[in-house]
Design an enzyme around this catalytic site. Structure first.
Site, short mmCIF file in Angstrom:
data_model
loop_
_atom_site.label_atom_id
_atom_site.label_comp_id
_atom_site.label_asym_id
_atom_site.label_seq_id
_atom_site.Cartn_x
_atom_site.Cartn_y
_atom_site.Cartn_z
N LYS A 159 20.56 20.95 -11.24
CA LYS A 159 19.97 22.34 -10.42
C LYS A 159 19.57 23.26 -11.31
O LYS A 159 19.82 23.55 -12.51
CB LYS A 159 21.19 22.75 -9.26
CG LYS A 159 22.37 23.02 -10.04
CD LYS A 159 23.37 23.33 -9.12
CE LYS A 159 24.76 23.76 -9.85
NZ LYS A 159 25.85 23.72 -9.17
N TYR A 167 16.57 53.19 -26.19
CA TYR A 167 16.83 54.22 -25.16
C TYR A 167 18.08 54.41 -25.28
O TYR A 167 19.11 54.04 -25.52
CB TYR A 167 16.56 53.46 -23.73
CG TYR A 167 15.04 52.75 -23.62
CD1 TYR A 167 14.03 53.97 -23.51
CD2 TYR A 167 14.48 51.53 -23.72
CE1 TYR A 167 12.45 53.44 -23.30
CE2 TYR A 167 13.17 51.01 -23.47
CZ TYR A 167 12.48 52.13 -23.36
OH TYR A 167 11.08 51.85 -23.33
#
Ligand SMILES: *Cc1c(COP(=O)(O)O)cnc(C)c1O
Length: 358
Positions: free
Chosen positions: A37, A255
Protein backbone atom coordinates in the site's frame (compact mmCIF):
# COMPACT_ATOMS: atom_id res chain seq x y z
CA UNK A 1 22.04 18.07 -25.03
CA UNK A 2 22.22 15.98 -21.87
CA UNK A 3 19.24 16.27 -19.57
CA UNK A 4 20.15 17.40 -16.07
CA UNK A 5 20.09 14.67 -13.43
CA UNK A 6 17.71 15.08 -10.47
CA UNK A 7 18.88 16.99 -7.39
CA UNK A 8 17.50 14.29 -5.11
CA UNK A 9 16.90 10.65 -5.88
CA UNK A 10 16.19 7.36 -4.13
CA UNK A 11 18.09 4.21 -5.06
CA UNK A 12 15.84 1.19 -4.68
CA UNK A 13 17.69 -2.11 -4.25
CA UNK A 14 15.32 -4.78 -5.53
CA UNK A 15 17.65 -7.62 -4.50
CA UNK A 16 17.37 -6.35 -0.90
CA UNK A 17 13.58 -6.42 -1.29
CA UNK A 18 13.69 -10.11 -2.24
CA UNK A 19 16.15 -10.83 0.58
CA UNK A 20 13.74 -9.30 3.12
CA UNK A 21 10.84 -11.32 1.70
CA UNK A 22 12.95 -14.41 2.25
CA UNK A 23 13.54 -13.36 5.87
CA UNK A 24 9.78 -12.92 6.35
CA UNK A 25 9.22 -16.41 4.96
CA UNK A 26 11.92 -18.15 6.96
CA UNK A 27 11.23 -16.29 10.24
CA UNK A 28 7.49 -17.00 10.16
CA UNK A 29 7.53 -20.33 8.33
CA UNK A 30 4.32 -19.14 6.66
CA UNK A 31 3.09 -17.77 3.35
CA UNK A 32 3.55 -14.01 2.87
CA UNK A 33 1.17 -11.29 1.76
CA UNK A 34 3.57 -8.48 0.82
CA UNK A 35 1.96 -5.21 1.94
CA UNK A 36 2.58 -2.69 -0.86
CA UNK A 37 0.00 0.00 0.00
CA UNK A 38 0.90 3.69 -0.24
CA UNK A 39 3.11 3.24 -3.29
CA UNK A 40 4.91 0.35 -1.61
CA UNK A 41 5.79 2.62 1.33
CA UNK A 42 7.23 5.17 -1.11
CA UNK A 43 9.32 2.63 -3.03
CA UNK A 44 7.06 2.65 -6.12
CA UNK A 45 3.89 0.54 -6.36
CA UNK A 46 4.23 -0.93 -9.85
CA UNK A 47 7.99 -1.50 -9.70
CA UNK A 48 7.81 -3.19 -6.30
CA UNK A 49 4.86 -5.34 -7.44
CA UNK A 50 6.77 -6.36 -10.60
CA UNK A 51 9.82 -7.31 -8.55
CA UNK A 52 7.72 -9.59 -6.31
CA UNK A 53 5.09 -10.79 -8.81
CA UNK A 54 6.90 -14.04 -9.60
CA UNK A 55 7.59 -14.95 -5.97
CA UNK A 56 4.42 -17.04 -5.73
CA UNK A 57 2.74 -14.84 -3.11
CA UNK A 58 -1.00 -15.38 -2.56
CA UNK A 59 -1.73 -11.64 -2.18
CA UNK A 60 -0.42 -8.09 -2.38
CA UNK A 61 -1.87 -5.97 0.43
CA UNK A 62 -3.22 -2.63 -0.83
CA UNK A 63 -5.29 0.12 0.80
CA UNK A 64 -8.05 0.66 -1.74
CA UNK A 65 -9.47 -0.07 -5.20
CA UNK A 66 -7.34 2.67 -6.81
CA UNK A 67 -4.12 0.91 -5.79
CA UNK A 68 -5.52 -2.45 -6.88
CA UNK A 69 -6.44 -0.93 -10.26
CA UNK A 70 -2.87 0.31 -10.76
CA UNK A 71 -1.68 -3.27 -10.26
CA UNK A 72 -4.28 -4.50 -12.77
CA UNK A 73 -3.20 -1.87 -15.32
CA UNK A 74 0.44 -2.91 -14.83
CA UNK A 75 -0.56 -6.50 -15.64
CA UNK A 76 0.39 -7.76 -12.17
CA UNK A 77 -0.81 -11.35 -11.63
CA UNK A 78 -0.72 -11.53 -7.80
CA UNK A 79 -4.21 -10.99 -6.31
CA UNK A 80 -4.72 -7.61 -4.60
CA UNK A 81 -6.11 -7.85 -1.05
CA UNK A 82 -7.93 -4.74 0.20
CA UNK A 83 -6.65 -4.23 3.76
CA UNK A 84 -9.58 -2.30 5.26
CA UNK A 85 -13.32 -1.79 5.03
CA UNK A 86 -14.51 -0.99 1.51
CA UNK A 87 -16.66 1.93 0.38
CA UNK A 88 -19.94 0.96 -1.33
CA UNK A 89 -18.74 2.69 -4.52
CA UNK A 90 -15.62 0.48 -4.67
CA UNK A 91 -17.37 -2.88 -4.37
CA UNK A 92 -18.58 -3.39 -7.94
CA UNK A 93 -15.05 -2.98 -9.31
CA UNK A 94 -13.57 -5.18 -6.57
CA UNK A 95 -16.03 -7.94 -7.38
CA UNK A 96 -15.70 -7.64 -11.17
CA UNK A 97 -11.89 -7.77 -11.02
CA UNK A 98 -11.68 -10.66 -8.58
CA UNK A 99 -9.81 -8.70 -5.90
CA UNK A 100 -10.15 -9.97 -2.33
CA UNK A 101 -11.88 -7.69 0.18
CA UNK A 102 -12.05 -8.30 3.92
CA UNK A 103 -15.59 -8.12 5.24
CA UNK A 104 -15.90 -5.78 8.22
CA UNK A 105 -19.67 -5.34 8.56
CA UNK A 106 -23.05 -6.96 7.86
CA UNK A 107 -23.69 -4.24 5.24
CA UNK A 108 -20.61 -5.28 3.33
CA UNK A 109 -21.71 -8.91 3.44
CA UNK A 110 -25.15 -8.04 2.02
CA UNK A 111 -23.78 -5.78 -0.69
CA UNK A 112 -21.00 -8.16 -1.86
CA UNK A 113 -23.52 -11.01 -1.93
CA UNK A 114 -25.70 -8.92 -4.26
CA UNK A 115 -22.73 -8.10 -6.51
CA UNK A 116 -20.99 -11.51 -6.34
CA UNK A 117 -19.83 -14.16 -6.80
CA UNK A 118 -16.82 -12.99 -4.76
CA UNK A 119 -14.09 -14.53 -2.64
CA UNK A 120 -13.56 -12.60 0.60
CA UNK A 121 -11.89 -12.81 3.98
CA UNK A 122 -13.65 -12.23 7.27
CA UNK A 123 -12.13 -9.42 9.38
CA UNK A 124 -12.12 -9.88 13.16
CA UNK A 125 -11.50 -7.05 15.63
CA UNK A 126 -9.30 -8.44 18.40
CA UNK A 127 -8.18 -5.03 19.62
CA UNK A 128 -7.39 -2.66 16.74
CA UNK A 129 -10.80 -0.95 16.65
CA UNK A 130 -10.44 -0.16 12.94
CA UNK A 131 -13.04 -2.53 11.53
CA UNK A 132 -14.01 -6.16 11.75
CA UNK A 133 -16.36 -8.25 13.86
CA UNK A 134 -15.94 -8.25 17.62
CA UNK A 135 -15.75 -11.75 19.14
CA UNK A 136 -19.40 -11.65 20.27
CA UNK A 137 -20.54 -10.57 16.78
CA UNK A 138 -18.98 -13.55 14.99
CA UNK A 139 -22.03 -15.88 15.30
CA UNK A 140 -24.27 -13.24 13.71
CA UNK A 141 -21.82 -12.70 10.84
CA UNK A 142 -21.64 -16.46 10.26
CA UNK A 143 -25.45 -16.74 10.29
CA UNK A 144 -25.65 -14.02 7.67
CA UNK A 145 -22.91 -15.56 5.54
CA UNK A 146 -24.75 -18.88 5.58
CA UNK A 147 -27.53 -17.11 3.66
CA UNK A 148 -25.12 -15.51 1.16
CA UNK A 149 -24.34 -18.07 -1.55
CA UNK A 150 -22.43 -15.51 -3.65
CA UNK A 151 -19.71 -15.04 -1.01
CA UNK A 152 -17.01 -17.64 -0.52
CA UNK A 153 -14.99 -17.05 2.64
CA UNK A 154 -11.40 -17.90 1.71
CA UNK A 155 -9.70 -16.58 4.82
CA UNK A 156 -9.91 -14.74 8.11
CA UNK A 157 -7.67 -12.03 9.53
CA UNK A 158 -7.18 -9.59 12.36
CA UNK A 159 -4.69 -6.80 13.09
CA UNK A 160 -2.23 -5.94 15.87
CA UNK A 161 -2.25 -2.38 17.29
CA UNK A 162 0.73 -2.69 19.66
CA UNK A 163 2.95 -5.51 18.35
CA UNK A 164 6.04 -3.28 18.72
CA UNK A 165 4.93 -1.63 21.99
CA UNK A 166 3.07 -4.03 24.26
CA UNK A 167 4.11 -7.71 24.15
CA UNK A 168 1.71 -8.60 26.97
CA UNK A 169 -1.39 -7.34 25.16
CA UNK A 170 -0.16 -8.73 21.84
CA UNK A 171 0.33 -12.21 23.33
CA UNK A 172 -3.22 -12.12 24.69
CA UNK A 173 -4.44 -11.04 21.25
CA UNK A 174 -2.72 -14.02 19.60
CA UNK A 175 -4.38 -16.34 22.14
CA UNK A 176 -7.81 -14.76 21.56
CA UNK A 177 -7.39 -14.99 17.77
CA UNK A 178 -6.32 -18.62 17.94
CA UNK A 179 -9.38 -19.46 20.07
CA UNK A 180 -11.82 -17.54 17.79
CA UNK A 181 -10.56 -19.31 14.68
CA UNK A 182 -12.12 -22.58 15.81
CA UNK A 183 -15.58 -21.01 15.26
CA UNK A 184 -14.94 -20.18 11.60
CA UNK A 185 -15.79 -22.88 9.03
CA UNK A 186 -12.74 -23.41 6.83
CA UNK A 187 -14.34 -25.06 3.85
CA UNK A 188 -12.46 -23.28 1.05
CA UNK A 189 -9.01 -24.35 -0.10
CA UNK A 190 -6.70 -22.61 0.17
CA UNK A 191 -7.92 -20.96 3.37
CA UNK A 192 -5.74 -18.14 4.68
CA UNK A 193 -5.53 -17.24 8.37
CA UNK A 194 -3.51 -14.14 9.19
CA UNK A 195 -2.68 -11.80 12.03
CA UNK A 196 0.98 -10.76 11.98
CA UNK A 197 2.34 -7.50 10.59
CA UNK A 198 6.15 -7.03 10.62
CA UNK A 199 6.50 -6.75 14.41
CA UNK A 200 3.92 -9.49 14.92
CA UNK A 201 5.74 -12.02 12.77
CA UNK A 202 9.20 -11.10 14.08
CA UNK A 203 8.37 -11.43 17.77
CA UNK A 204 5.30 -13.67 18.13
CA UNK A 205 3.91 -16.93 16.88
CA UNK A 206 0.44 -18.28 16.38
CA UNK A 207 -0.76 -21.88 16.32
CA UNK A 208 -3.44 -21.27 13.73
CA UNK A 209 -2.18 -18.76 11.15
CA UNK A 210 -0.69 -19.78 7.81
CA UNK A 211 -0.09 -16.29 6.36
CA UNK A 212 1.70 -13.12 7.53
CA UNK A 213 1.26 -9.55 6.29
CA UNK A 214 4.62 -7.73 6.56
CA UNK A 215 5.03 -4.22 5.20
CA UNK A 216 7.90 -2.28 6.77
CA UNK A 217 10.26 -5.25 7.09
CA UNK A 218 9.86 -6.04 3.37
CA UNK A 219 11.52 -2.65 2.80
CA UNK A 220 14.34 -3.66 5.10
CA UNK A 221 13.41 -1.70 8.22
CA UNK A 222 12.56 -3.53 11.42
CA UNK A 223 9.99 -2.03 13.79
CA UNK A 224 12.06 -3.67 16.54
CA UNK A 225 15.75 -2.69 16.63
CA UNK A 226 16.65 -6.20 17.77
CA UNK A 227 15.75 -7.65 14.36
CA UNK A 228 17.36 -4.98 12.16
CA UNK A 229 20.54 -6.92 11.47
CA UNK A 230 18.97 -9.64 9.36
CA UNK A 231 17.24 -7.10 7.09
CA UNK A 232 18.66 -5.04 4.22
CA UNK A 233 17.22 -1.50 3.84
CA UNK A 234 15.86 -1.17 0.29
CA UNK A 235 15.83 2.61 -0.15
CA UNK A 236 18.84 4.93 -0.03
CA UNK A 237 17.86 8.61 -0.26
CA UNK A 238 20.53 10.76 -1.91
CA UNK A 239 21.31 14.28 -3.05
CA UNK A 240 24.39 16.27 -4.03
CA UNK A 241 26.41 19.17 -2.66
CA UNK A 242 25.50 22.21 -4.77
CA UNK A 243 27.80 24.69 -3.03
CA UNK A 244 30.51 24.80 -0.36
CA UNK A 245 31.35 28.07 1.35
CA UNK A 246 33.05 29.38 4.49
CA UNK A 247 31.01 31.34 7.00
CA UNK A 248 32.35 33.15 10.07
CA UNK A 249 31.42 32.34 13.66
CA UNK A 250 28.26 34.25 14.62
CA UNK A 251 26.81 34.27 11.08
CA UNK A 252 23.26 32.99 10.72
CA UNK A 253 22.25 29.93 8.72
CA UNK A 254 18.83 29.27 7.18
CA UNK A 255 15.42 30.63 8.17
CA UNK A 256 15.35 31.71 11.78
CA UNK A 257 19.11 32.52 11.62
CA UNK A 258 20.67 29.75 13.69
CA UNK A 259 23.96 31.40 14.73
CA UNK A 260 27.17 29.50 13.97
CA UNK A 261 29.21 28.57 17.03
CA UNK A 262 32.50 28.48 15.11
CA UNK A 263 34.02 29.43 11.77
CA UNK A 264 32.28 26.88 9.57
CA UNK A 265 32.74 25.27 6.19
CA UNK A 266 29.12 24.80 5.15
CA UNK A 267 27.81 22.62 2.32
CA UNK A 268 24.47 23.36 0.68
CA UNK A 269 22.53 20.23 -0.37
CA UNK A 270 19.79 19.95 -2.98
CA UNK A 271 17.05 18.42 -0.87
CA UNK A 272 14.44 19.76 1.55
CA UNK A 273 10.99 19.20 2.95
CA UNK A 274 9.62 19.58 -0.60
CA UNK A 275 11.26 16.21 -1.21
CA UNK A 276 9.97 14.72 2.02
CA UNK A 277 13.07 15.31 4.15
CA UNK A 278 11.18 16.32 7.30
CA UNK A 279 11.31 19.94 8.42
CA UNK A 280 10.87 18.62 11.95
CA UNK A 281 14.51 17.39 11.74
CA UNK A 282 15.61 21.02 12.14
CA UNK A 283 17.80 21.49 15.24
CA UNK A 284 17.40 17.83 16.23
CA UNK A 285 21.05 16.76 15.96
CA UNK A 286 20.47 14.99 12.63
CA UNK A 287 23.31 13.99 10.31
CA UNK A 288 23.87 13.23 6.65
CA UNK A 289 26.60 10.98 5.25
CA UNK A 290 29.27 12.36 2.91
CA UNK A 291 32.22 10.19 1.83
CA UNK A 292 31.41 7.81 4.69
CA UNK A 293 31.46 10.57 7.34
CA UNK A 294 28.55 11.87 9.38
CA UNK A 295 28.07 15.61 8.87
CA UNK A 296 25.68 17.54 11.16
CA UNK A 297 22.67 19.39 9.84
CA UNK A 298 22.88 23.16 10.45
CA UNK A 299 19.79 25.27 11.09
CA UNK A 300 16.35 24.66 9.70
CA UNK A 301 15.38 22.40 6.81
CA UNK A 302 14.03 24.56 3.96
CA UNK A 303 11.79 23.49 1.09
CA UNK A 304 14.52 22.71 -1.45
CA UNK A 305 17.84 22.90 0.38
CA UNK A 306 19.55 22.03 3.62
CA UNK A 307 22.88 23.16 5.03
CA UNK A 308 25.38 20.83 6.68
CA UNK A 309 28.65 21.34 8.52
CA UNK A 310 31.62 19.92 6.58
CA UNK A 311 34.35 21.75 8.55
CA UNK A 312 35.78 18.40 9.64
CA UNK A 313 35.65 16.93 6.13
CA UNK A 314 38.03 19.16 4.11
CA UNK A 315 38.18 16.70 1.19
CA UNK A 316 34.52 16.99 0.17
CA UNK A 317 33.65 18.93 -2.96
CA UNK A 318 30.76 20.44 -4.84
CA UNK A 319 28.92 17.68 -6.71
CA UNK A 320 29.67 14.99 -4.08
CA UNK A 321 26.85 12.53 -3.48
CA UNK A 322 25.24 12.74 -0.03
CA UNK A 323 23.24 10.02 1.75
CA UNK A 324 20.23 11.21 3.78
CA UNK A 325 19.32 7.68 4.86
CA UNK A 326 20.12 4.15 3.79
CA UNK A 327 21.71 0.96 5.11
CA UNK A 328 24.31 2.86 7.19
CA UNK A 329 22.01 5.66 8.35
CA UNK A 330 18.69 4.07 9.24
CA UNK A 331 15.48 5.86 8.32
CA UNK A 332 14.02 4.60 11.61
CA UNK A 333 16.64 6.57 13.58
CA UNK A 334 16.07 9.66 11.46
CA UNK A 335 12.30 9.30 11.94
CA UNK A 336 12.76 9.16 15.73
CA UNK A 337 14.74 12.43 15.62
CA UNK A 338 11.96 13.94 13.49
CA UNK A 339 9.37 12.88 16.07
CA UNK A 340 7.75 10.41 13.71
CA UNK A 341 8.02 6.79 12.52
CA UNK A 342 9.80 5.14 9.58
CA UNK A 343 6.43 4.29 7.95
CA UNK A 344 5.52 7.98 7.73
CA UNK A 345 8.94 9.22 6.65
CA UNK A 346 9.15 6.66 3.81
CA UNK A 347 5.65 7.33 2.52
CA UNK A 348 6.27 11.09 2.61
CA UNK A 349 9.14 11.07 0.11
CA UNK A 350 7.57 13.17 -2.64
CA UNK A 351 7.35 12.53 -6.42
CA UNK A 352 10.13 15.11 -7.01
CA UNK A 353 12.56 12.46 -5.76
CA UNK A 354 13.39 10.22 -8.71
CA UNK A 355 13.29 6.52 -7.89
CA UNK A 356 16.17 4.58 -9.52
CA UNK A 357 15.87 0.79 -9.50
CA UNK A 358 18.69 -1.69 -9.50
C1 LIG B 1 -0.22 -1.72 6.87
C2 LIG B 1 -0.71 -3.01 7.37
C3 LIG B 1 0.16 -4.08 7.58
C4 LIG B 1 1.67 -3.95 7.47
O1 LIG B 1 2.19 -3.40 8.68
P1 LIG B 1 3.76 -3.25 8.93
O2 LIG B 1 3.85 -2.78 10.33
O3 LIG B 1 4.28 -2.24 7.96
O4 LIG B 1 4.37 -4.59 8.73
C5 LIG B 1 -0.38 -5.30 7.93
N1 LIG B 1 -1.72 -5.45 8.10
C6 LIG B 1 -2.59 -4.42 7.93
C7 LIG B 1 -4.04 -4.65 8.13
C8 LIG B 1 -2.12 -3.17 7.58
O5 LIG B 1 -2.98 -2.15 7.43
Amino acid sequence: MNLSPPRAWAEIDLSALRHNLQVARSTSGKEVMAVIKAGAYGHGLEETAKALDHEGLPFFGVANAGEARRLFNANIQTTPYILGATLPSEREEITARGWTPCLCSLDEIDHFNALGPVKAHLALDTGMGRGGFLPEQIPLALQKLAKCPNITITGVGSHLPVADEDPHFTRSQFELFDSLITQIPQTATPFHIHLGNSAGLLDFNSHTTNLVRPGLMIYGISPLASHQEKLRPVMTLKTRISLIHDLPKGHGVSYGRTLLKRDTRAAILGIGYGDGYPRSLSEQNAHVMIRGHQCPLLGRVTMDQIIVDVTDLPTCQTGDAVILFGPDLLVSNLAAKAGTIAWELLTQITPRVQRNYR
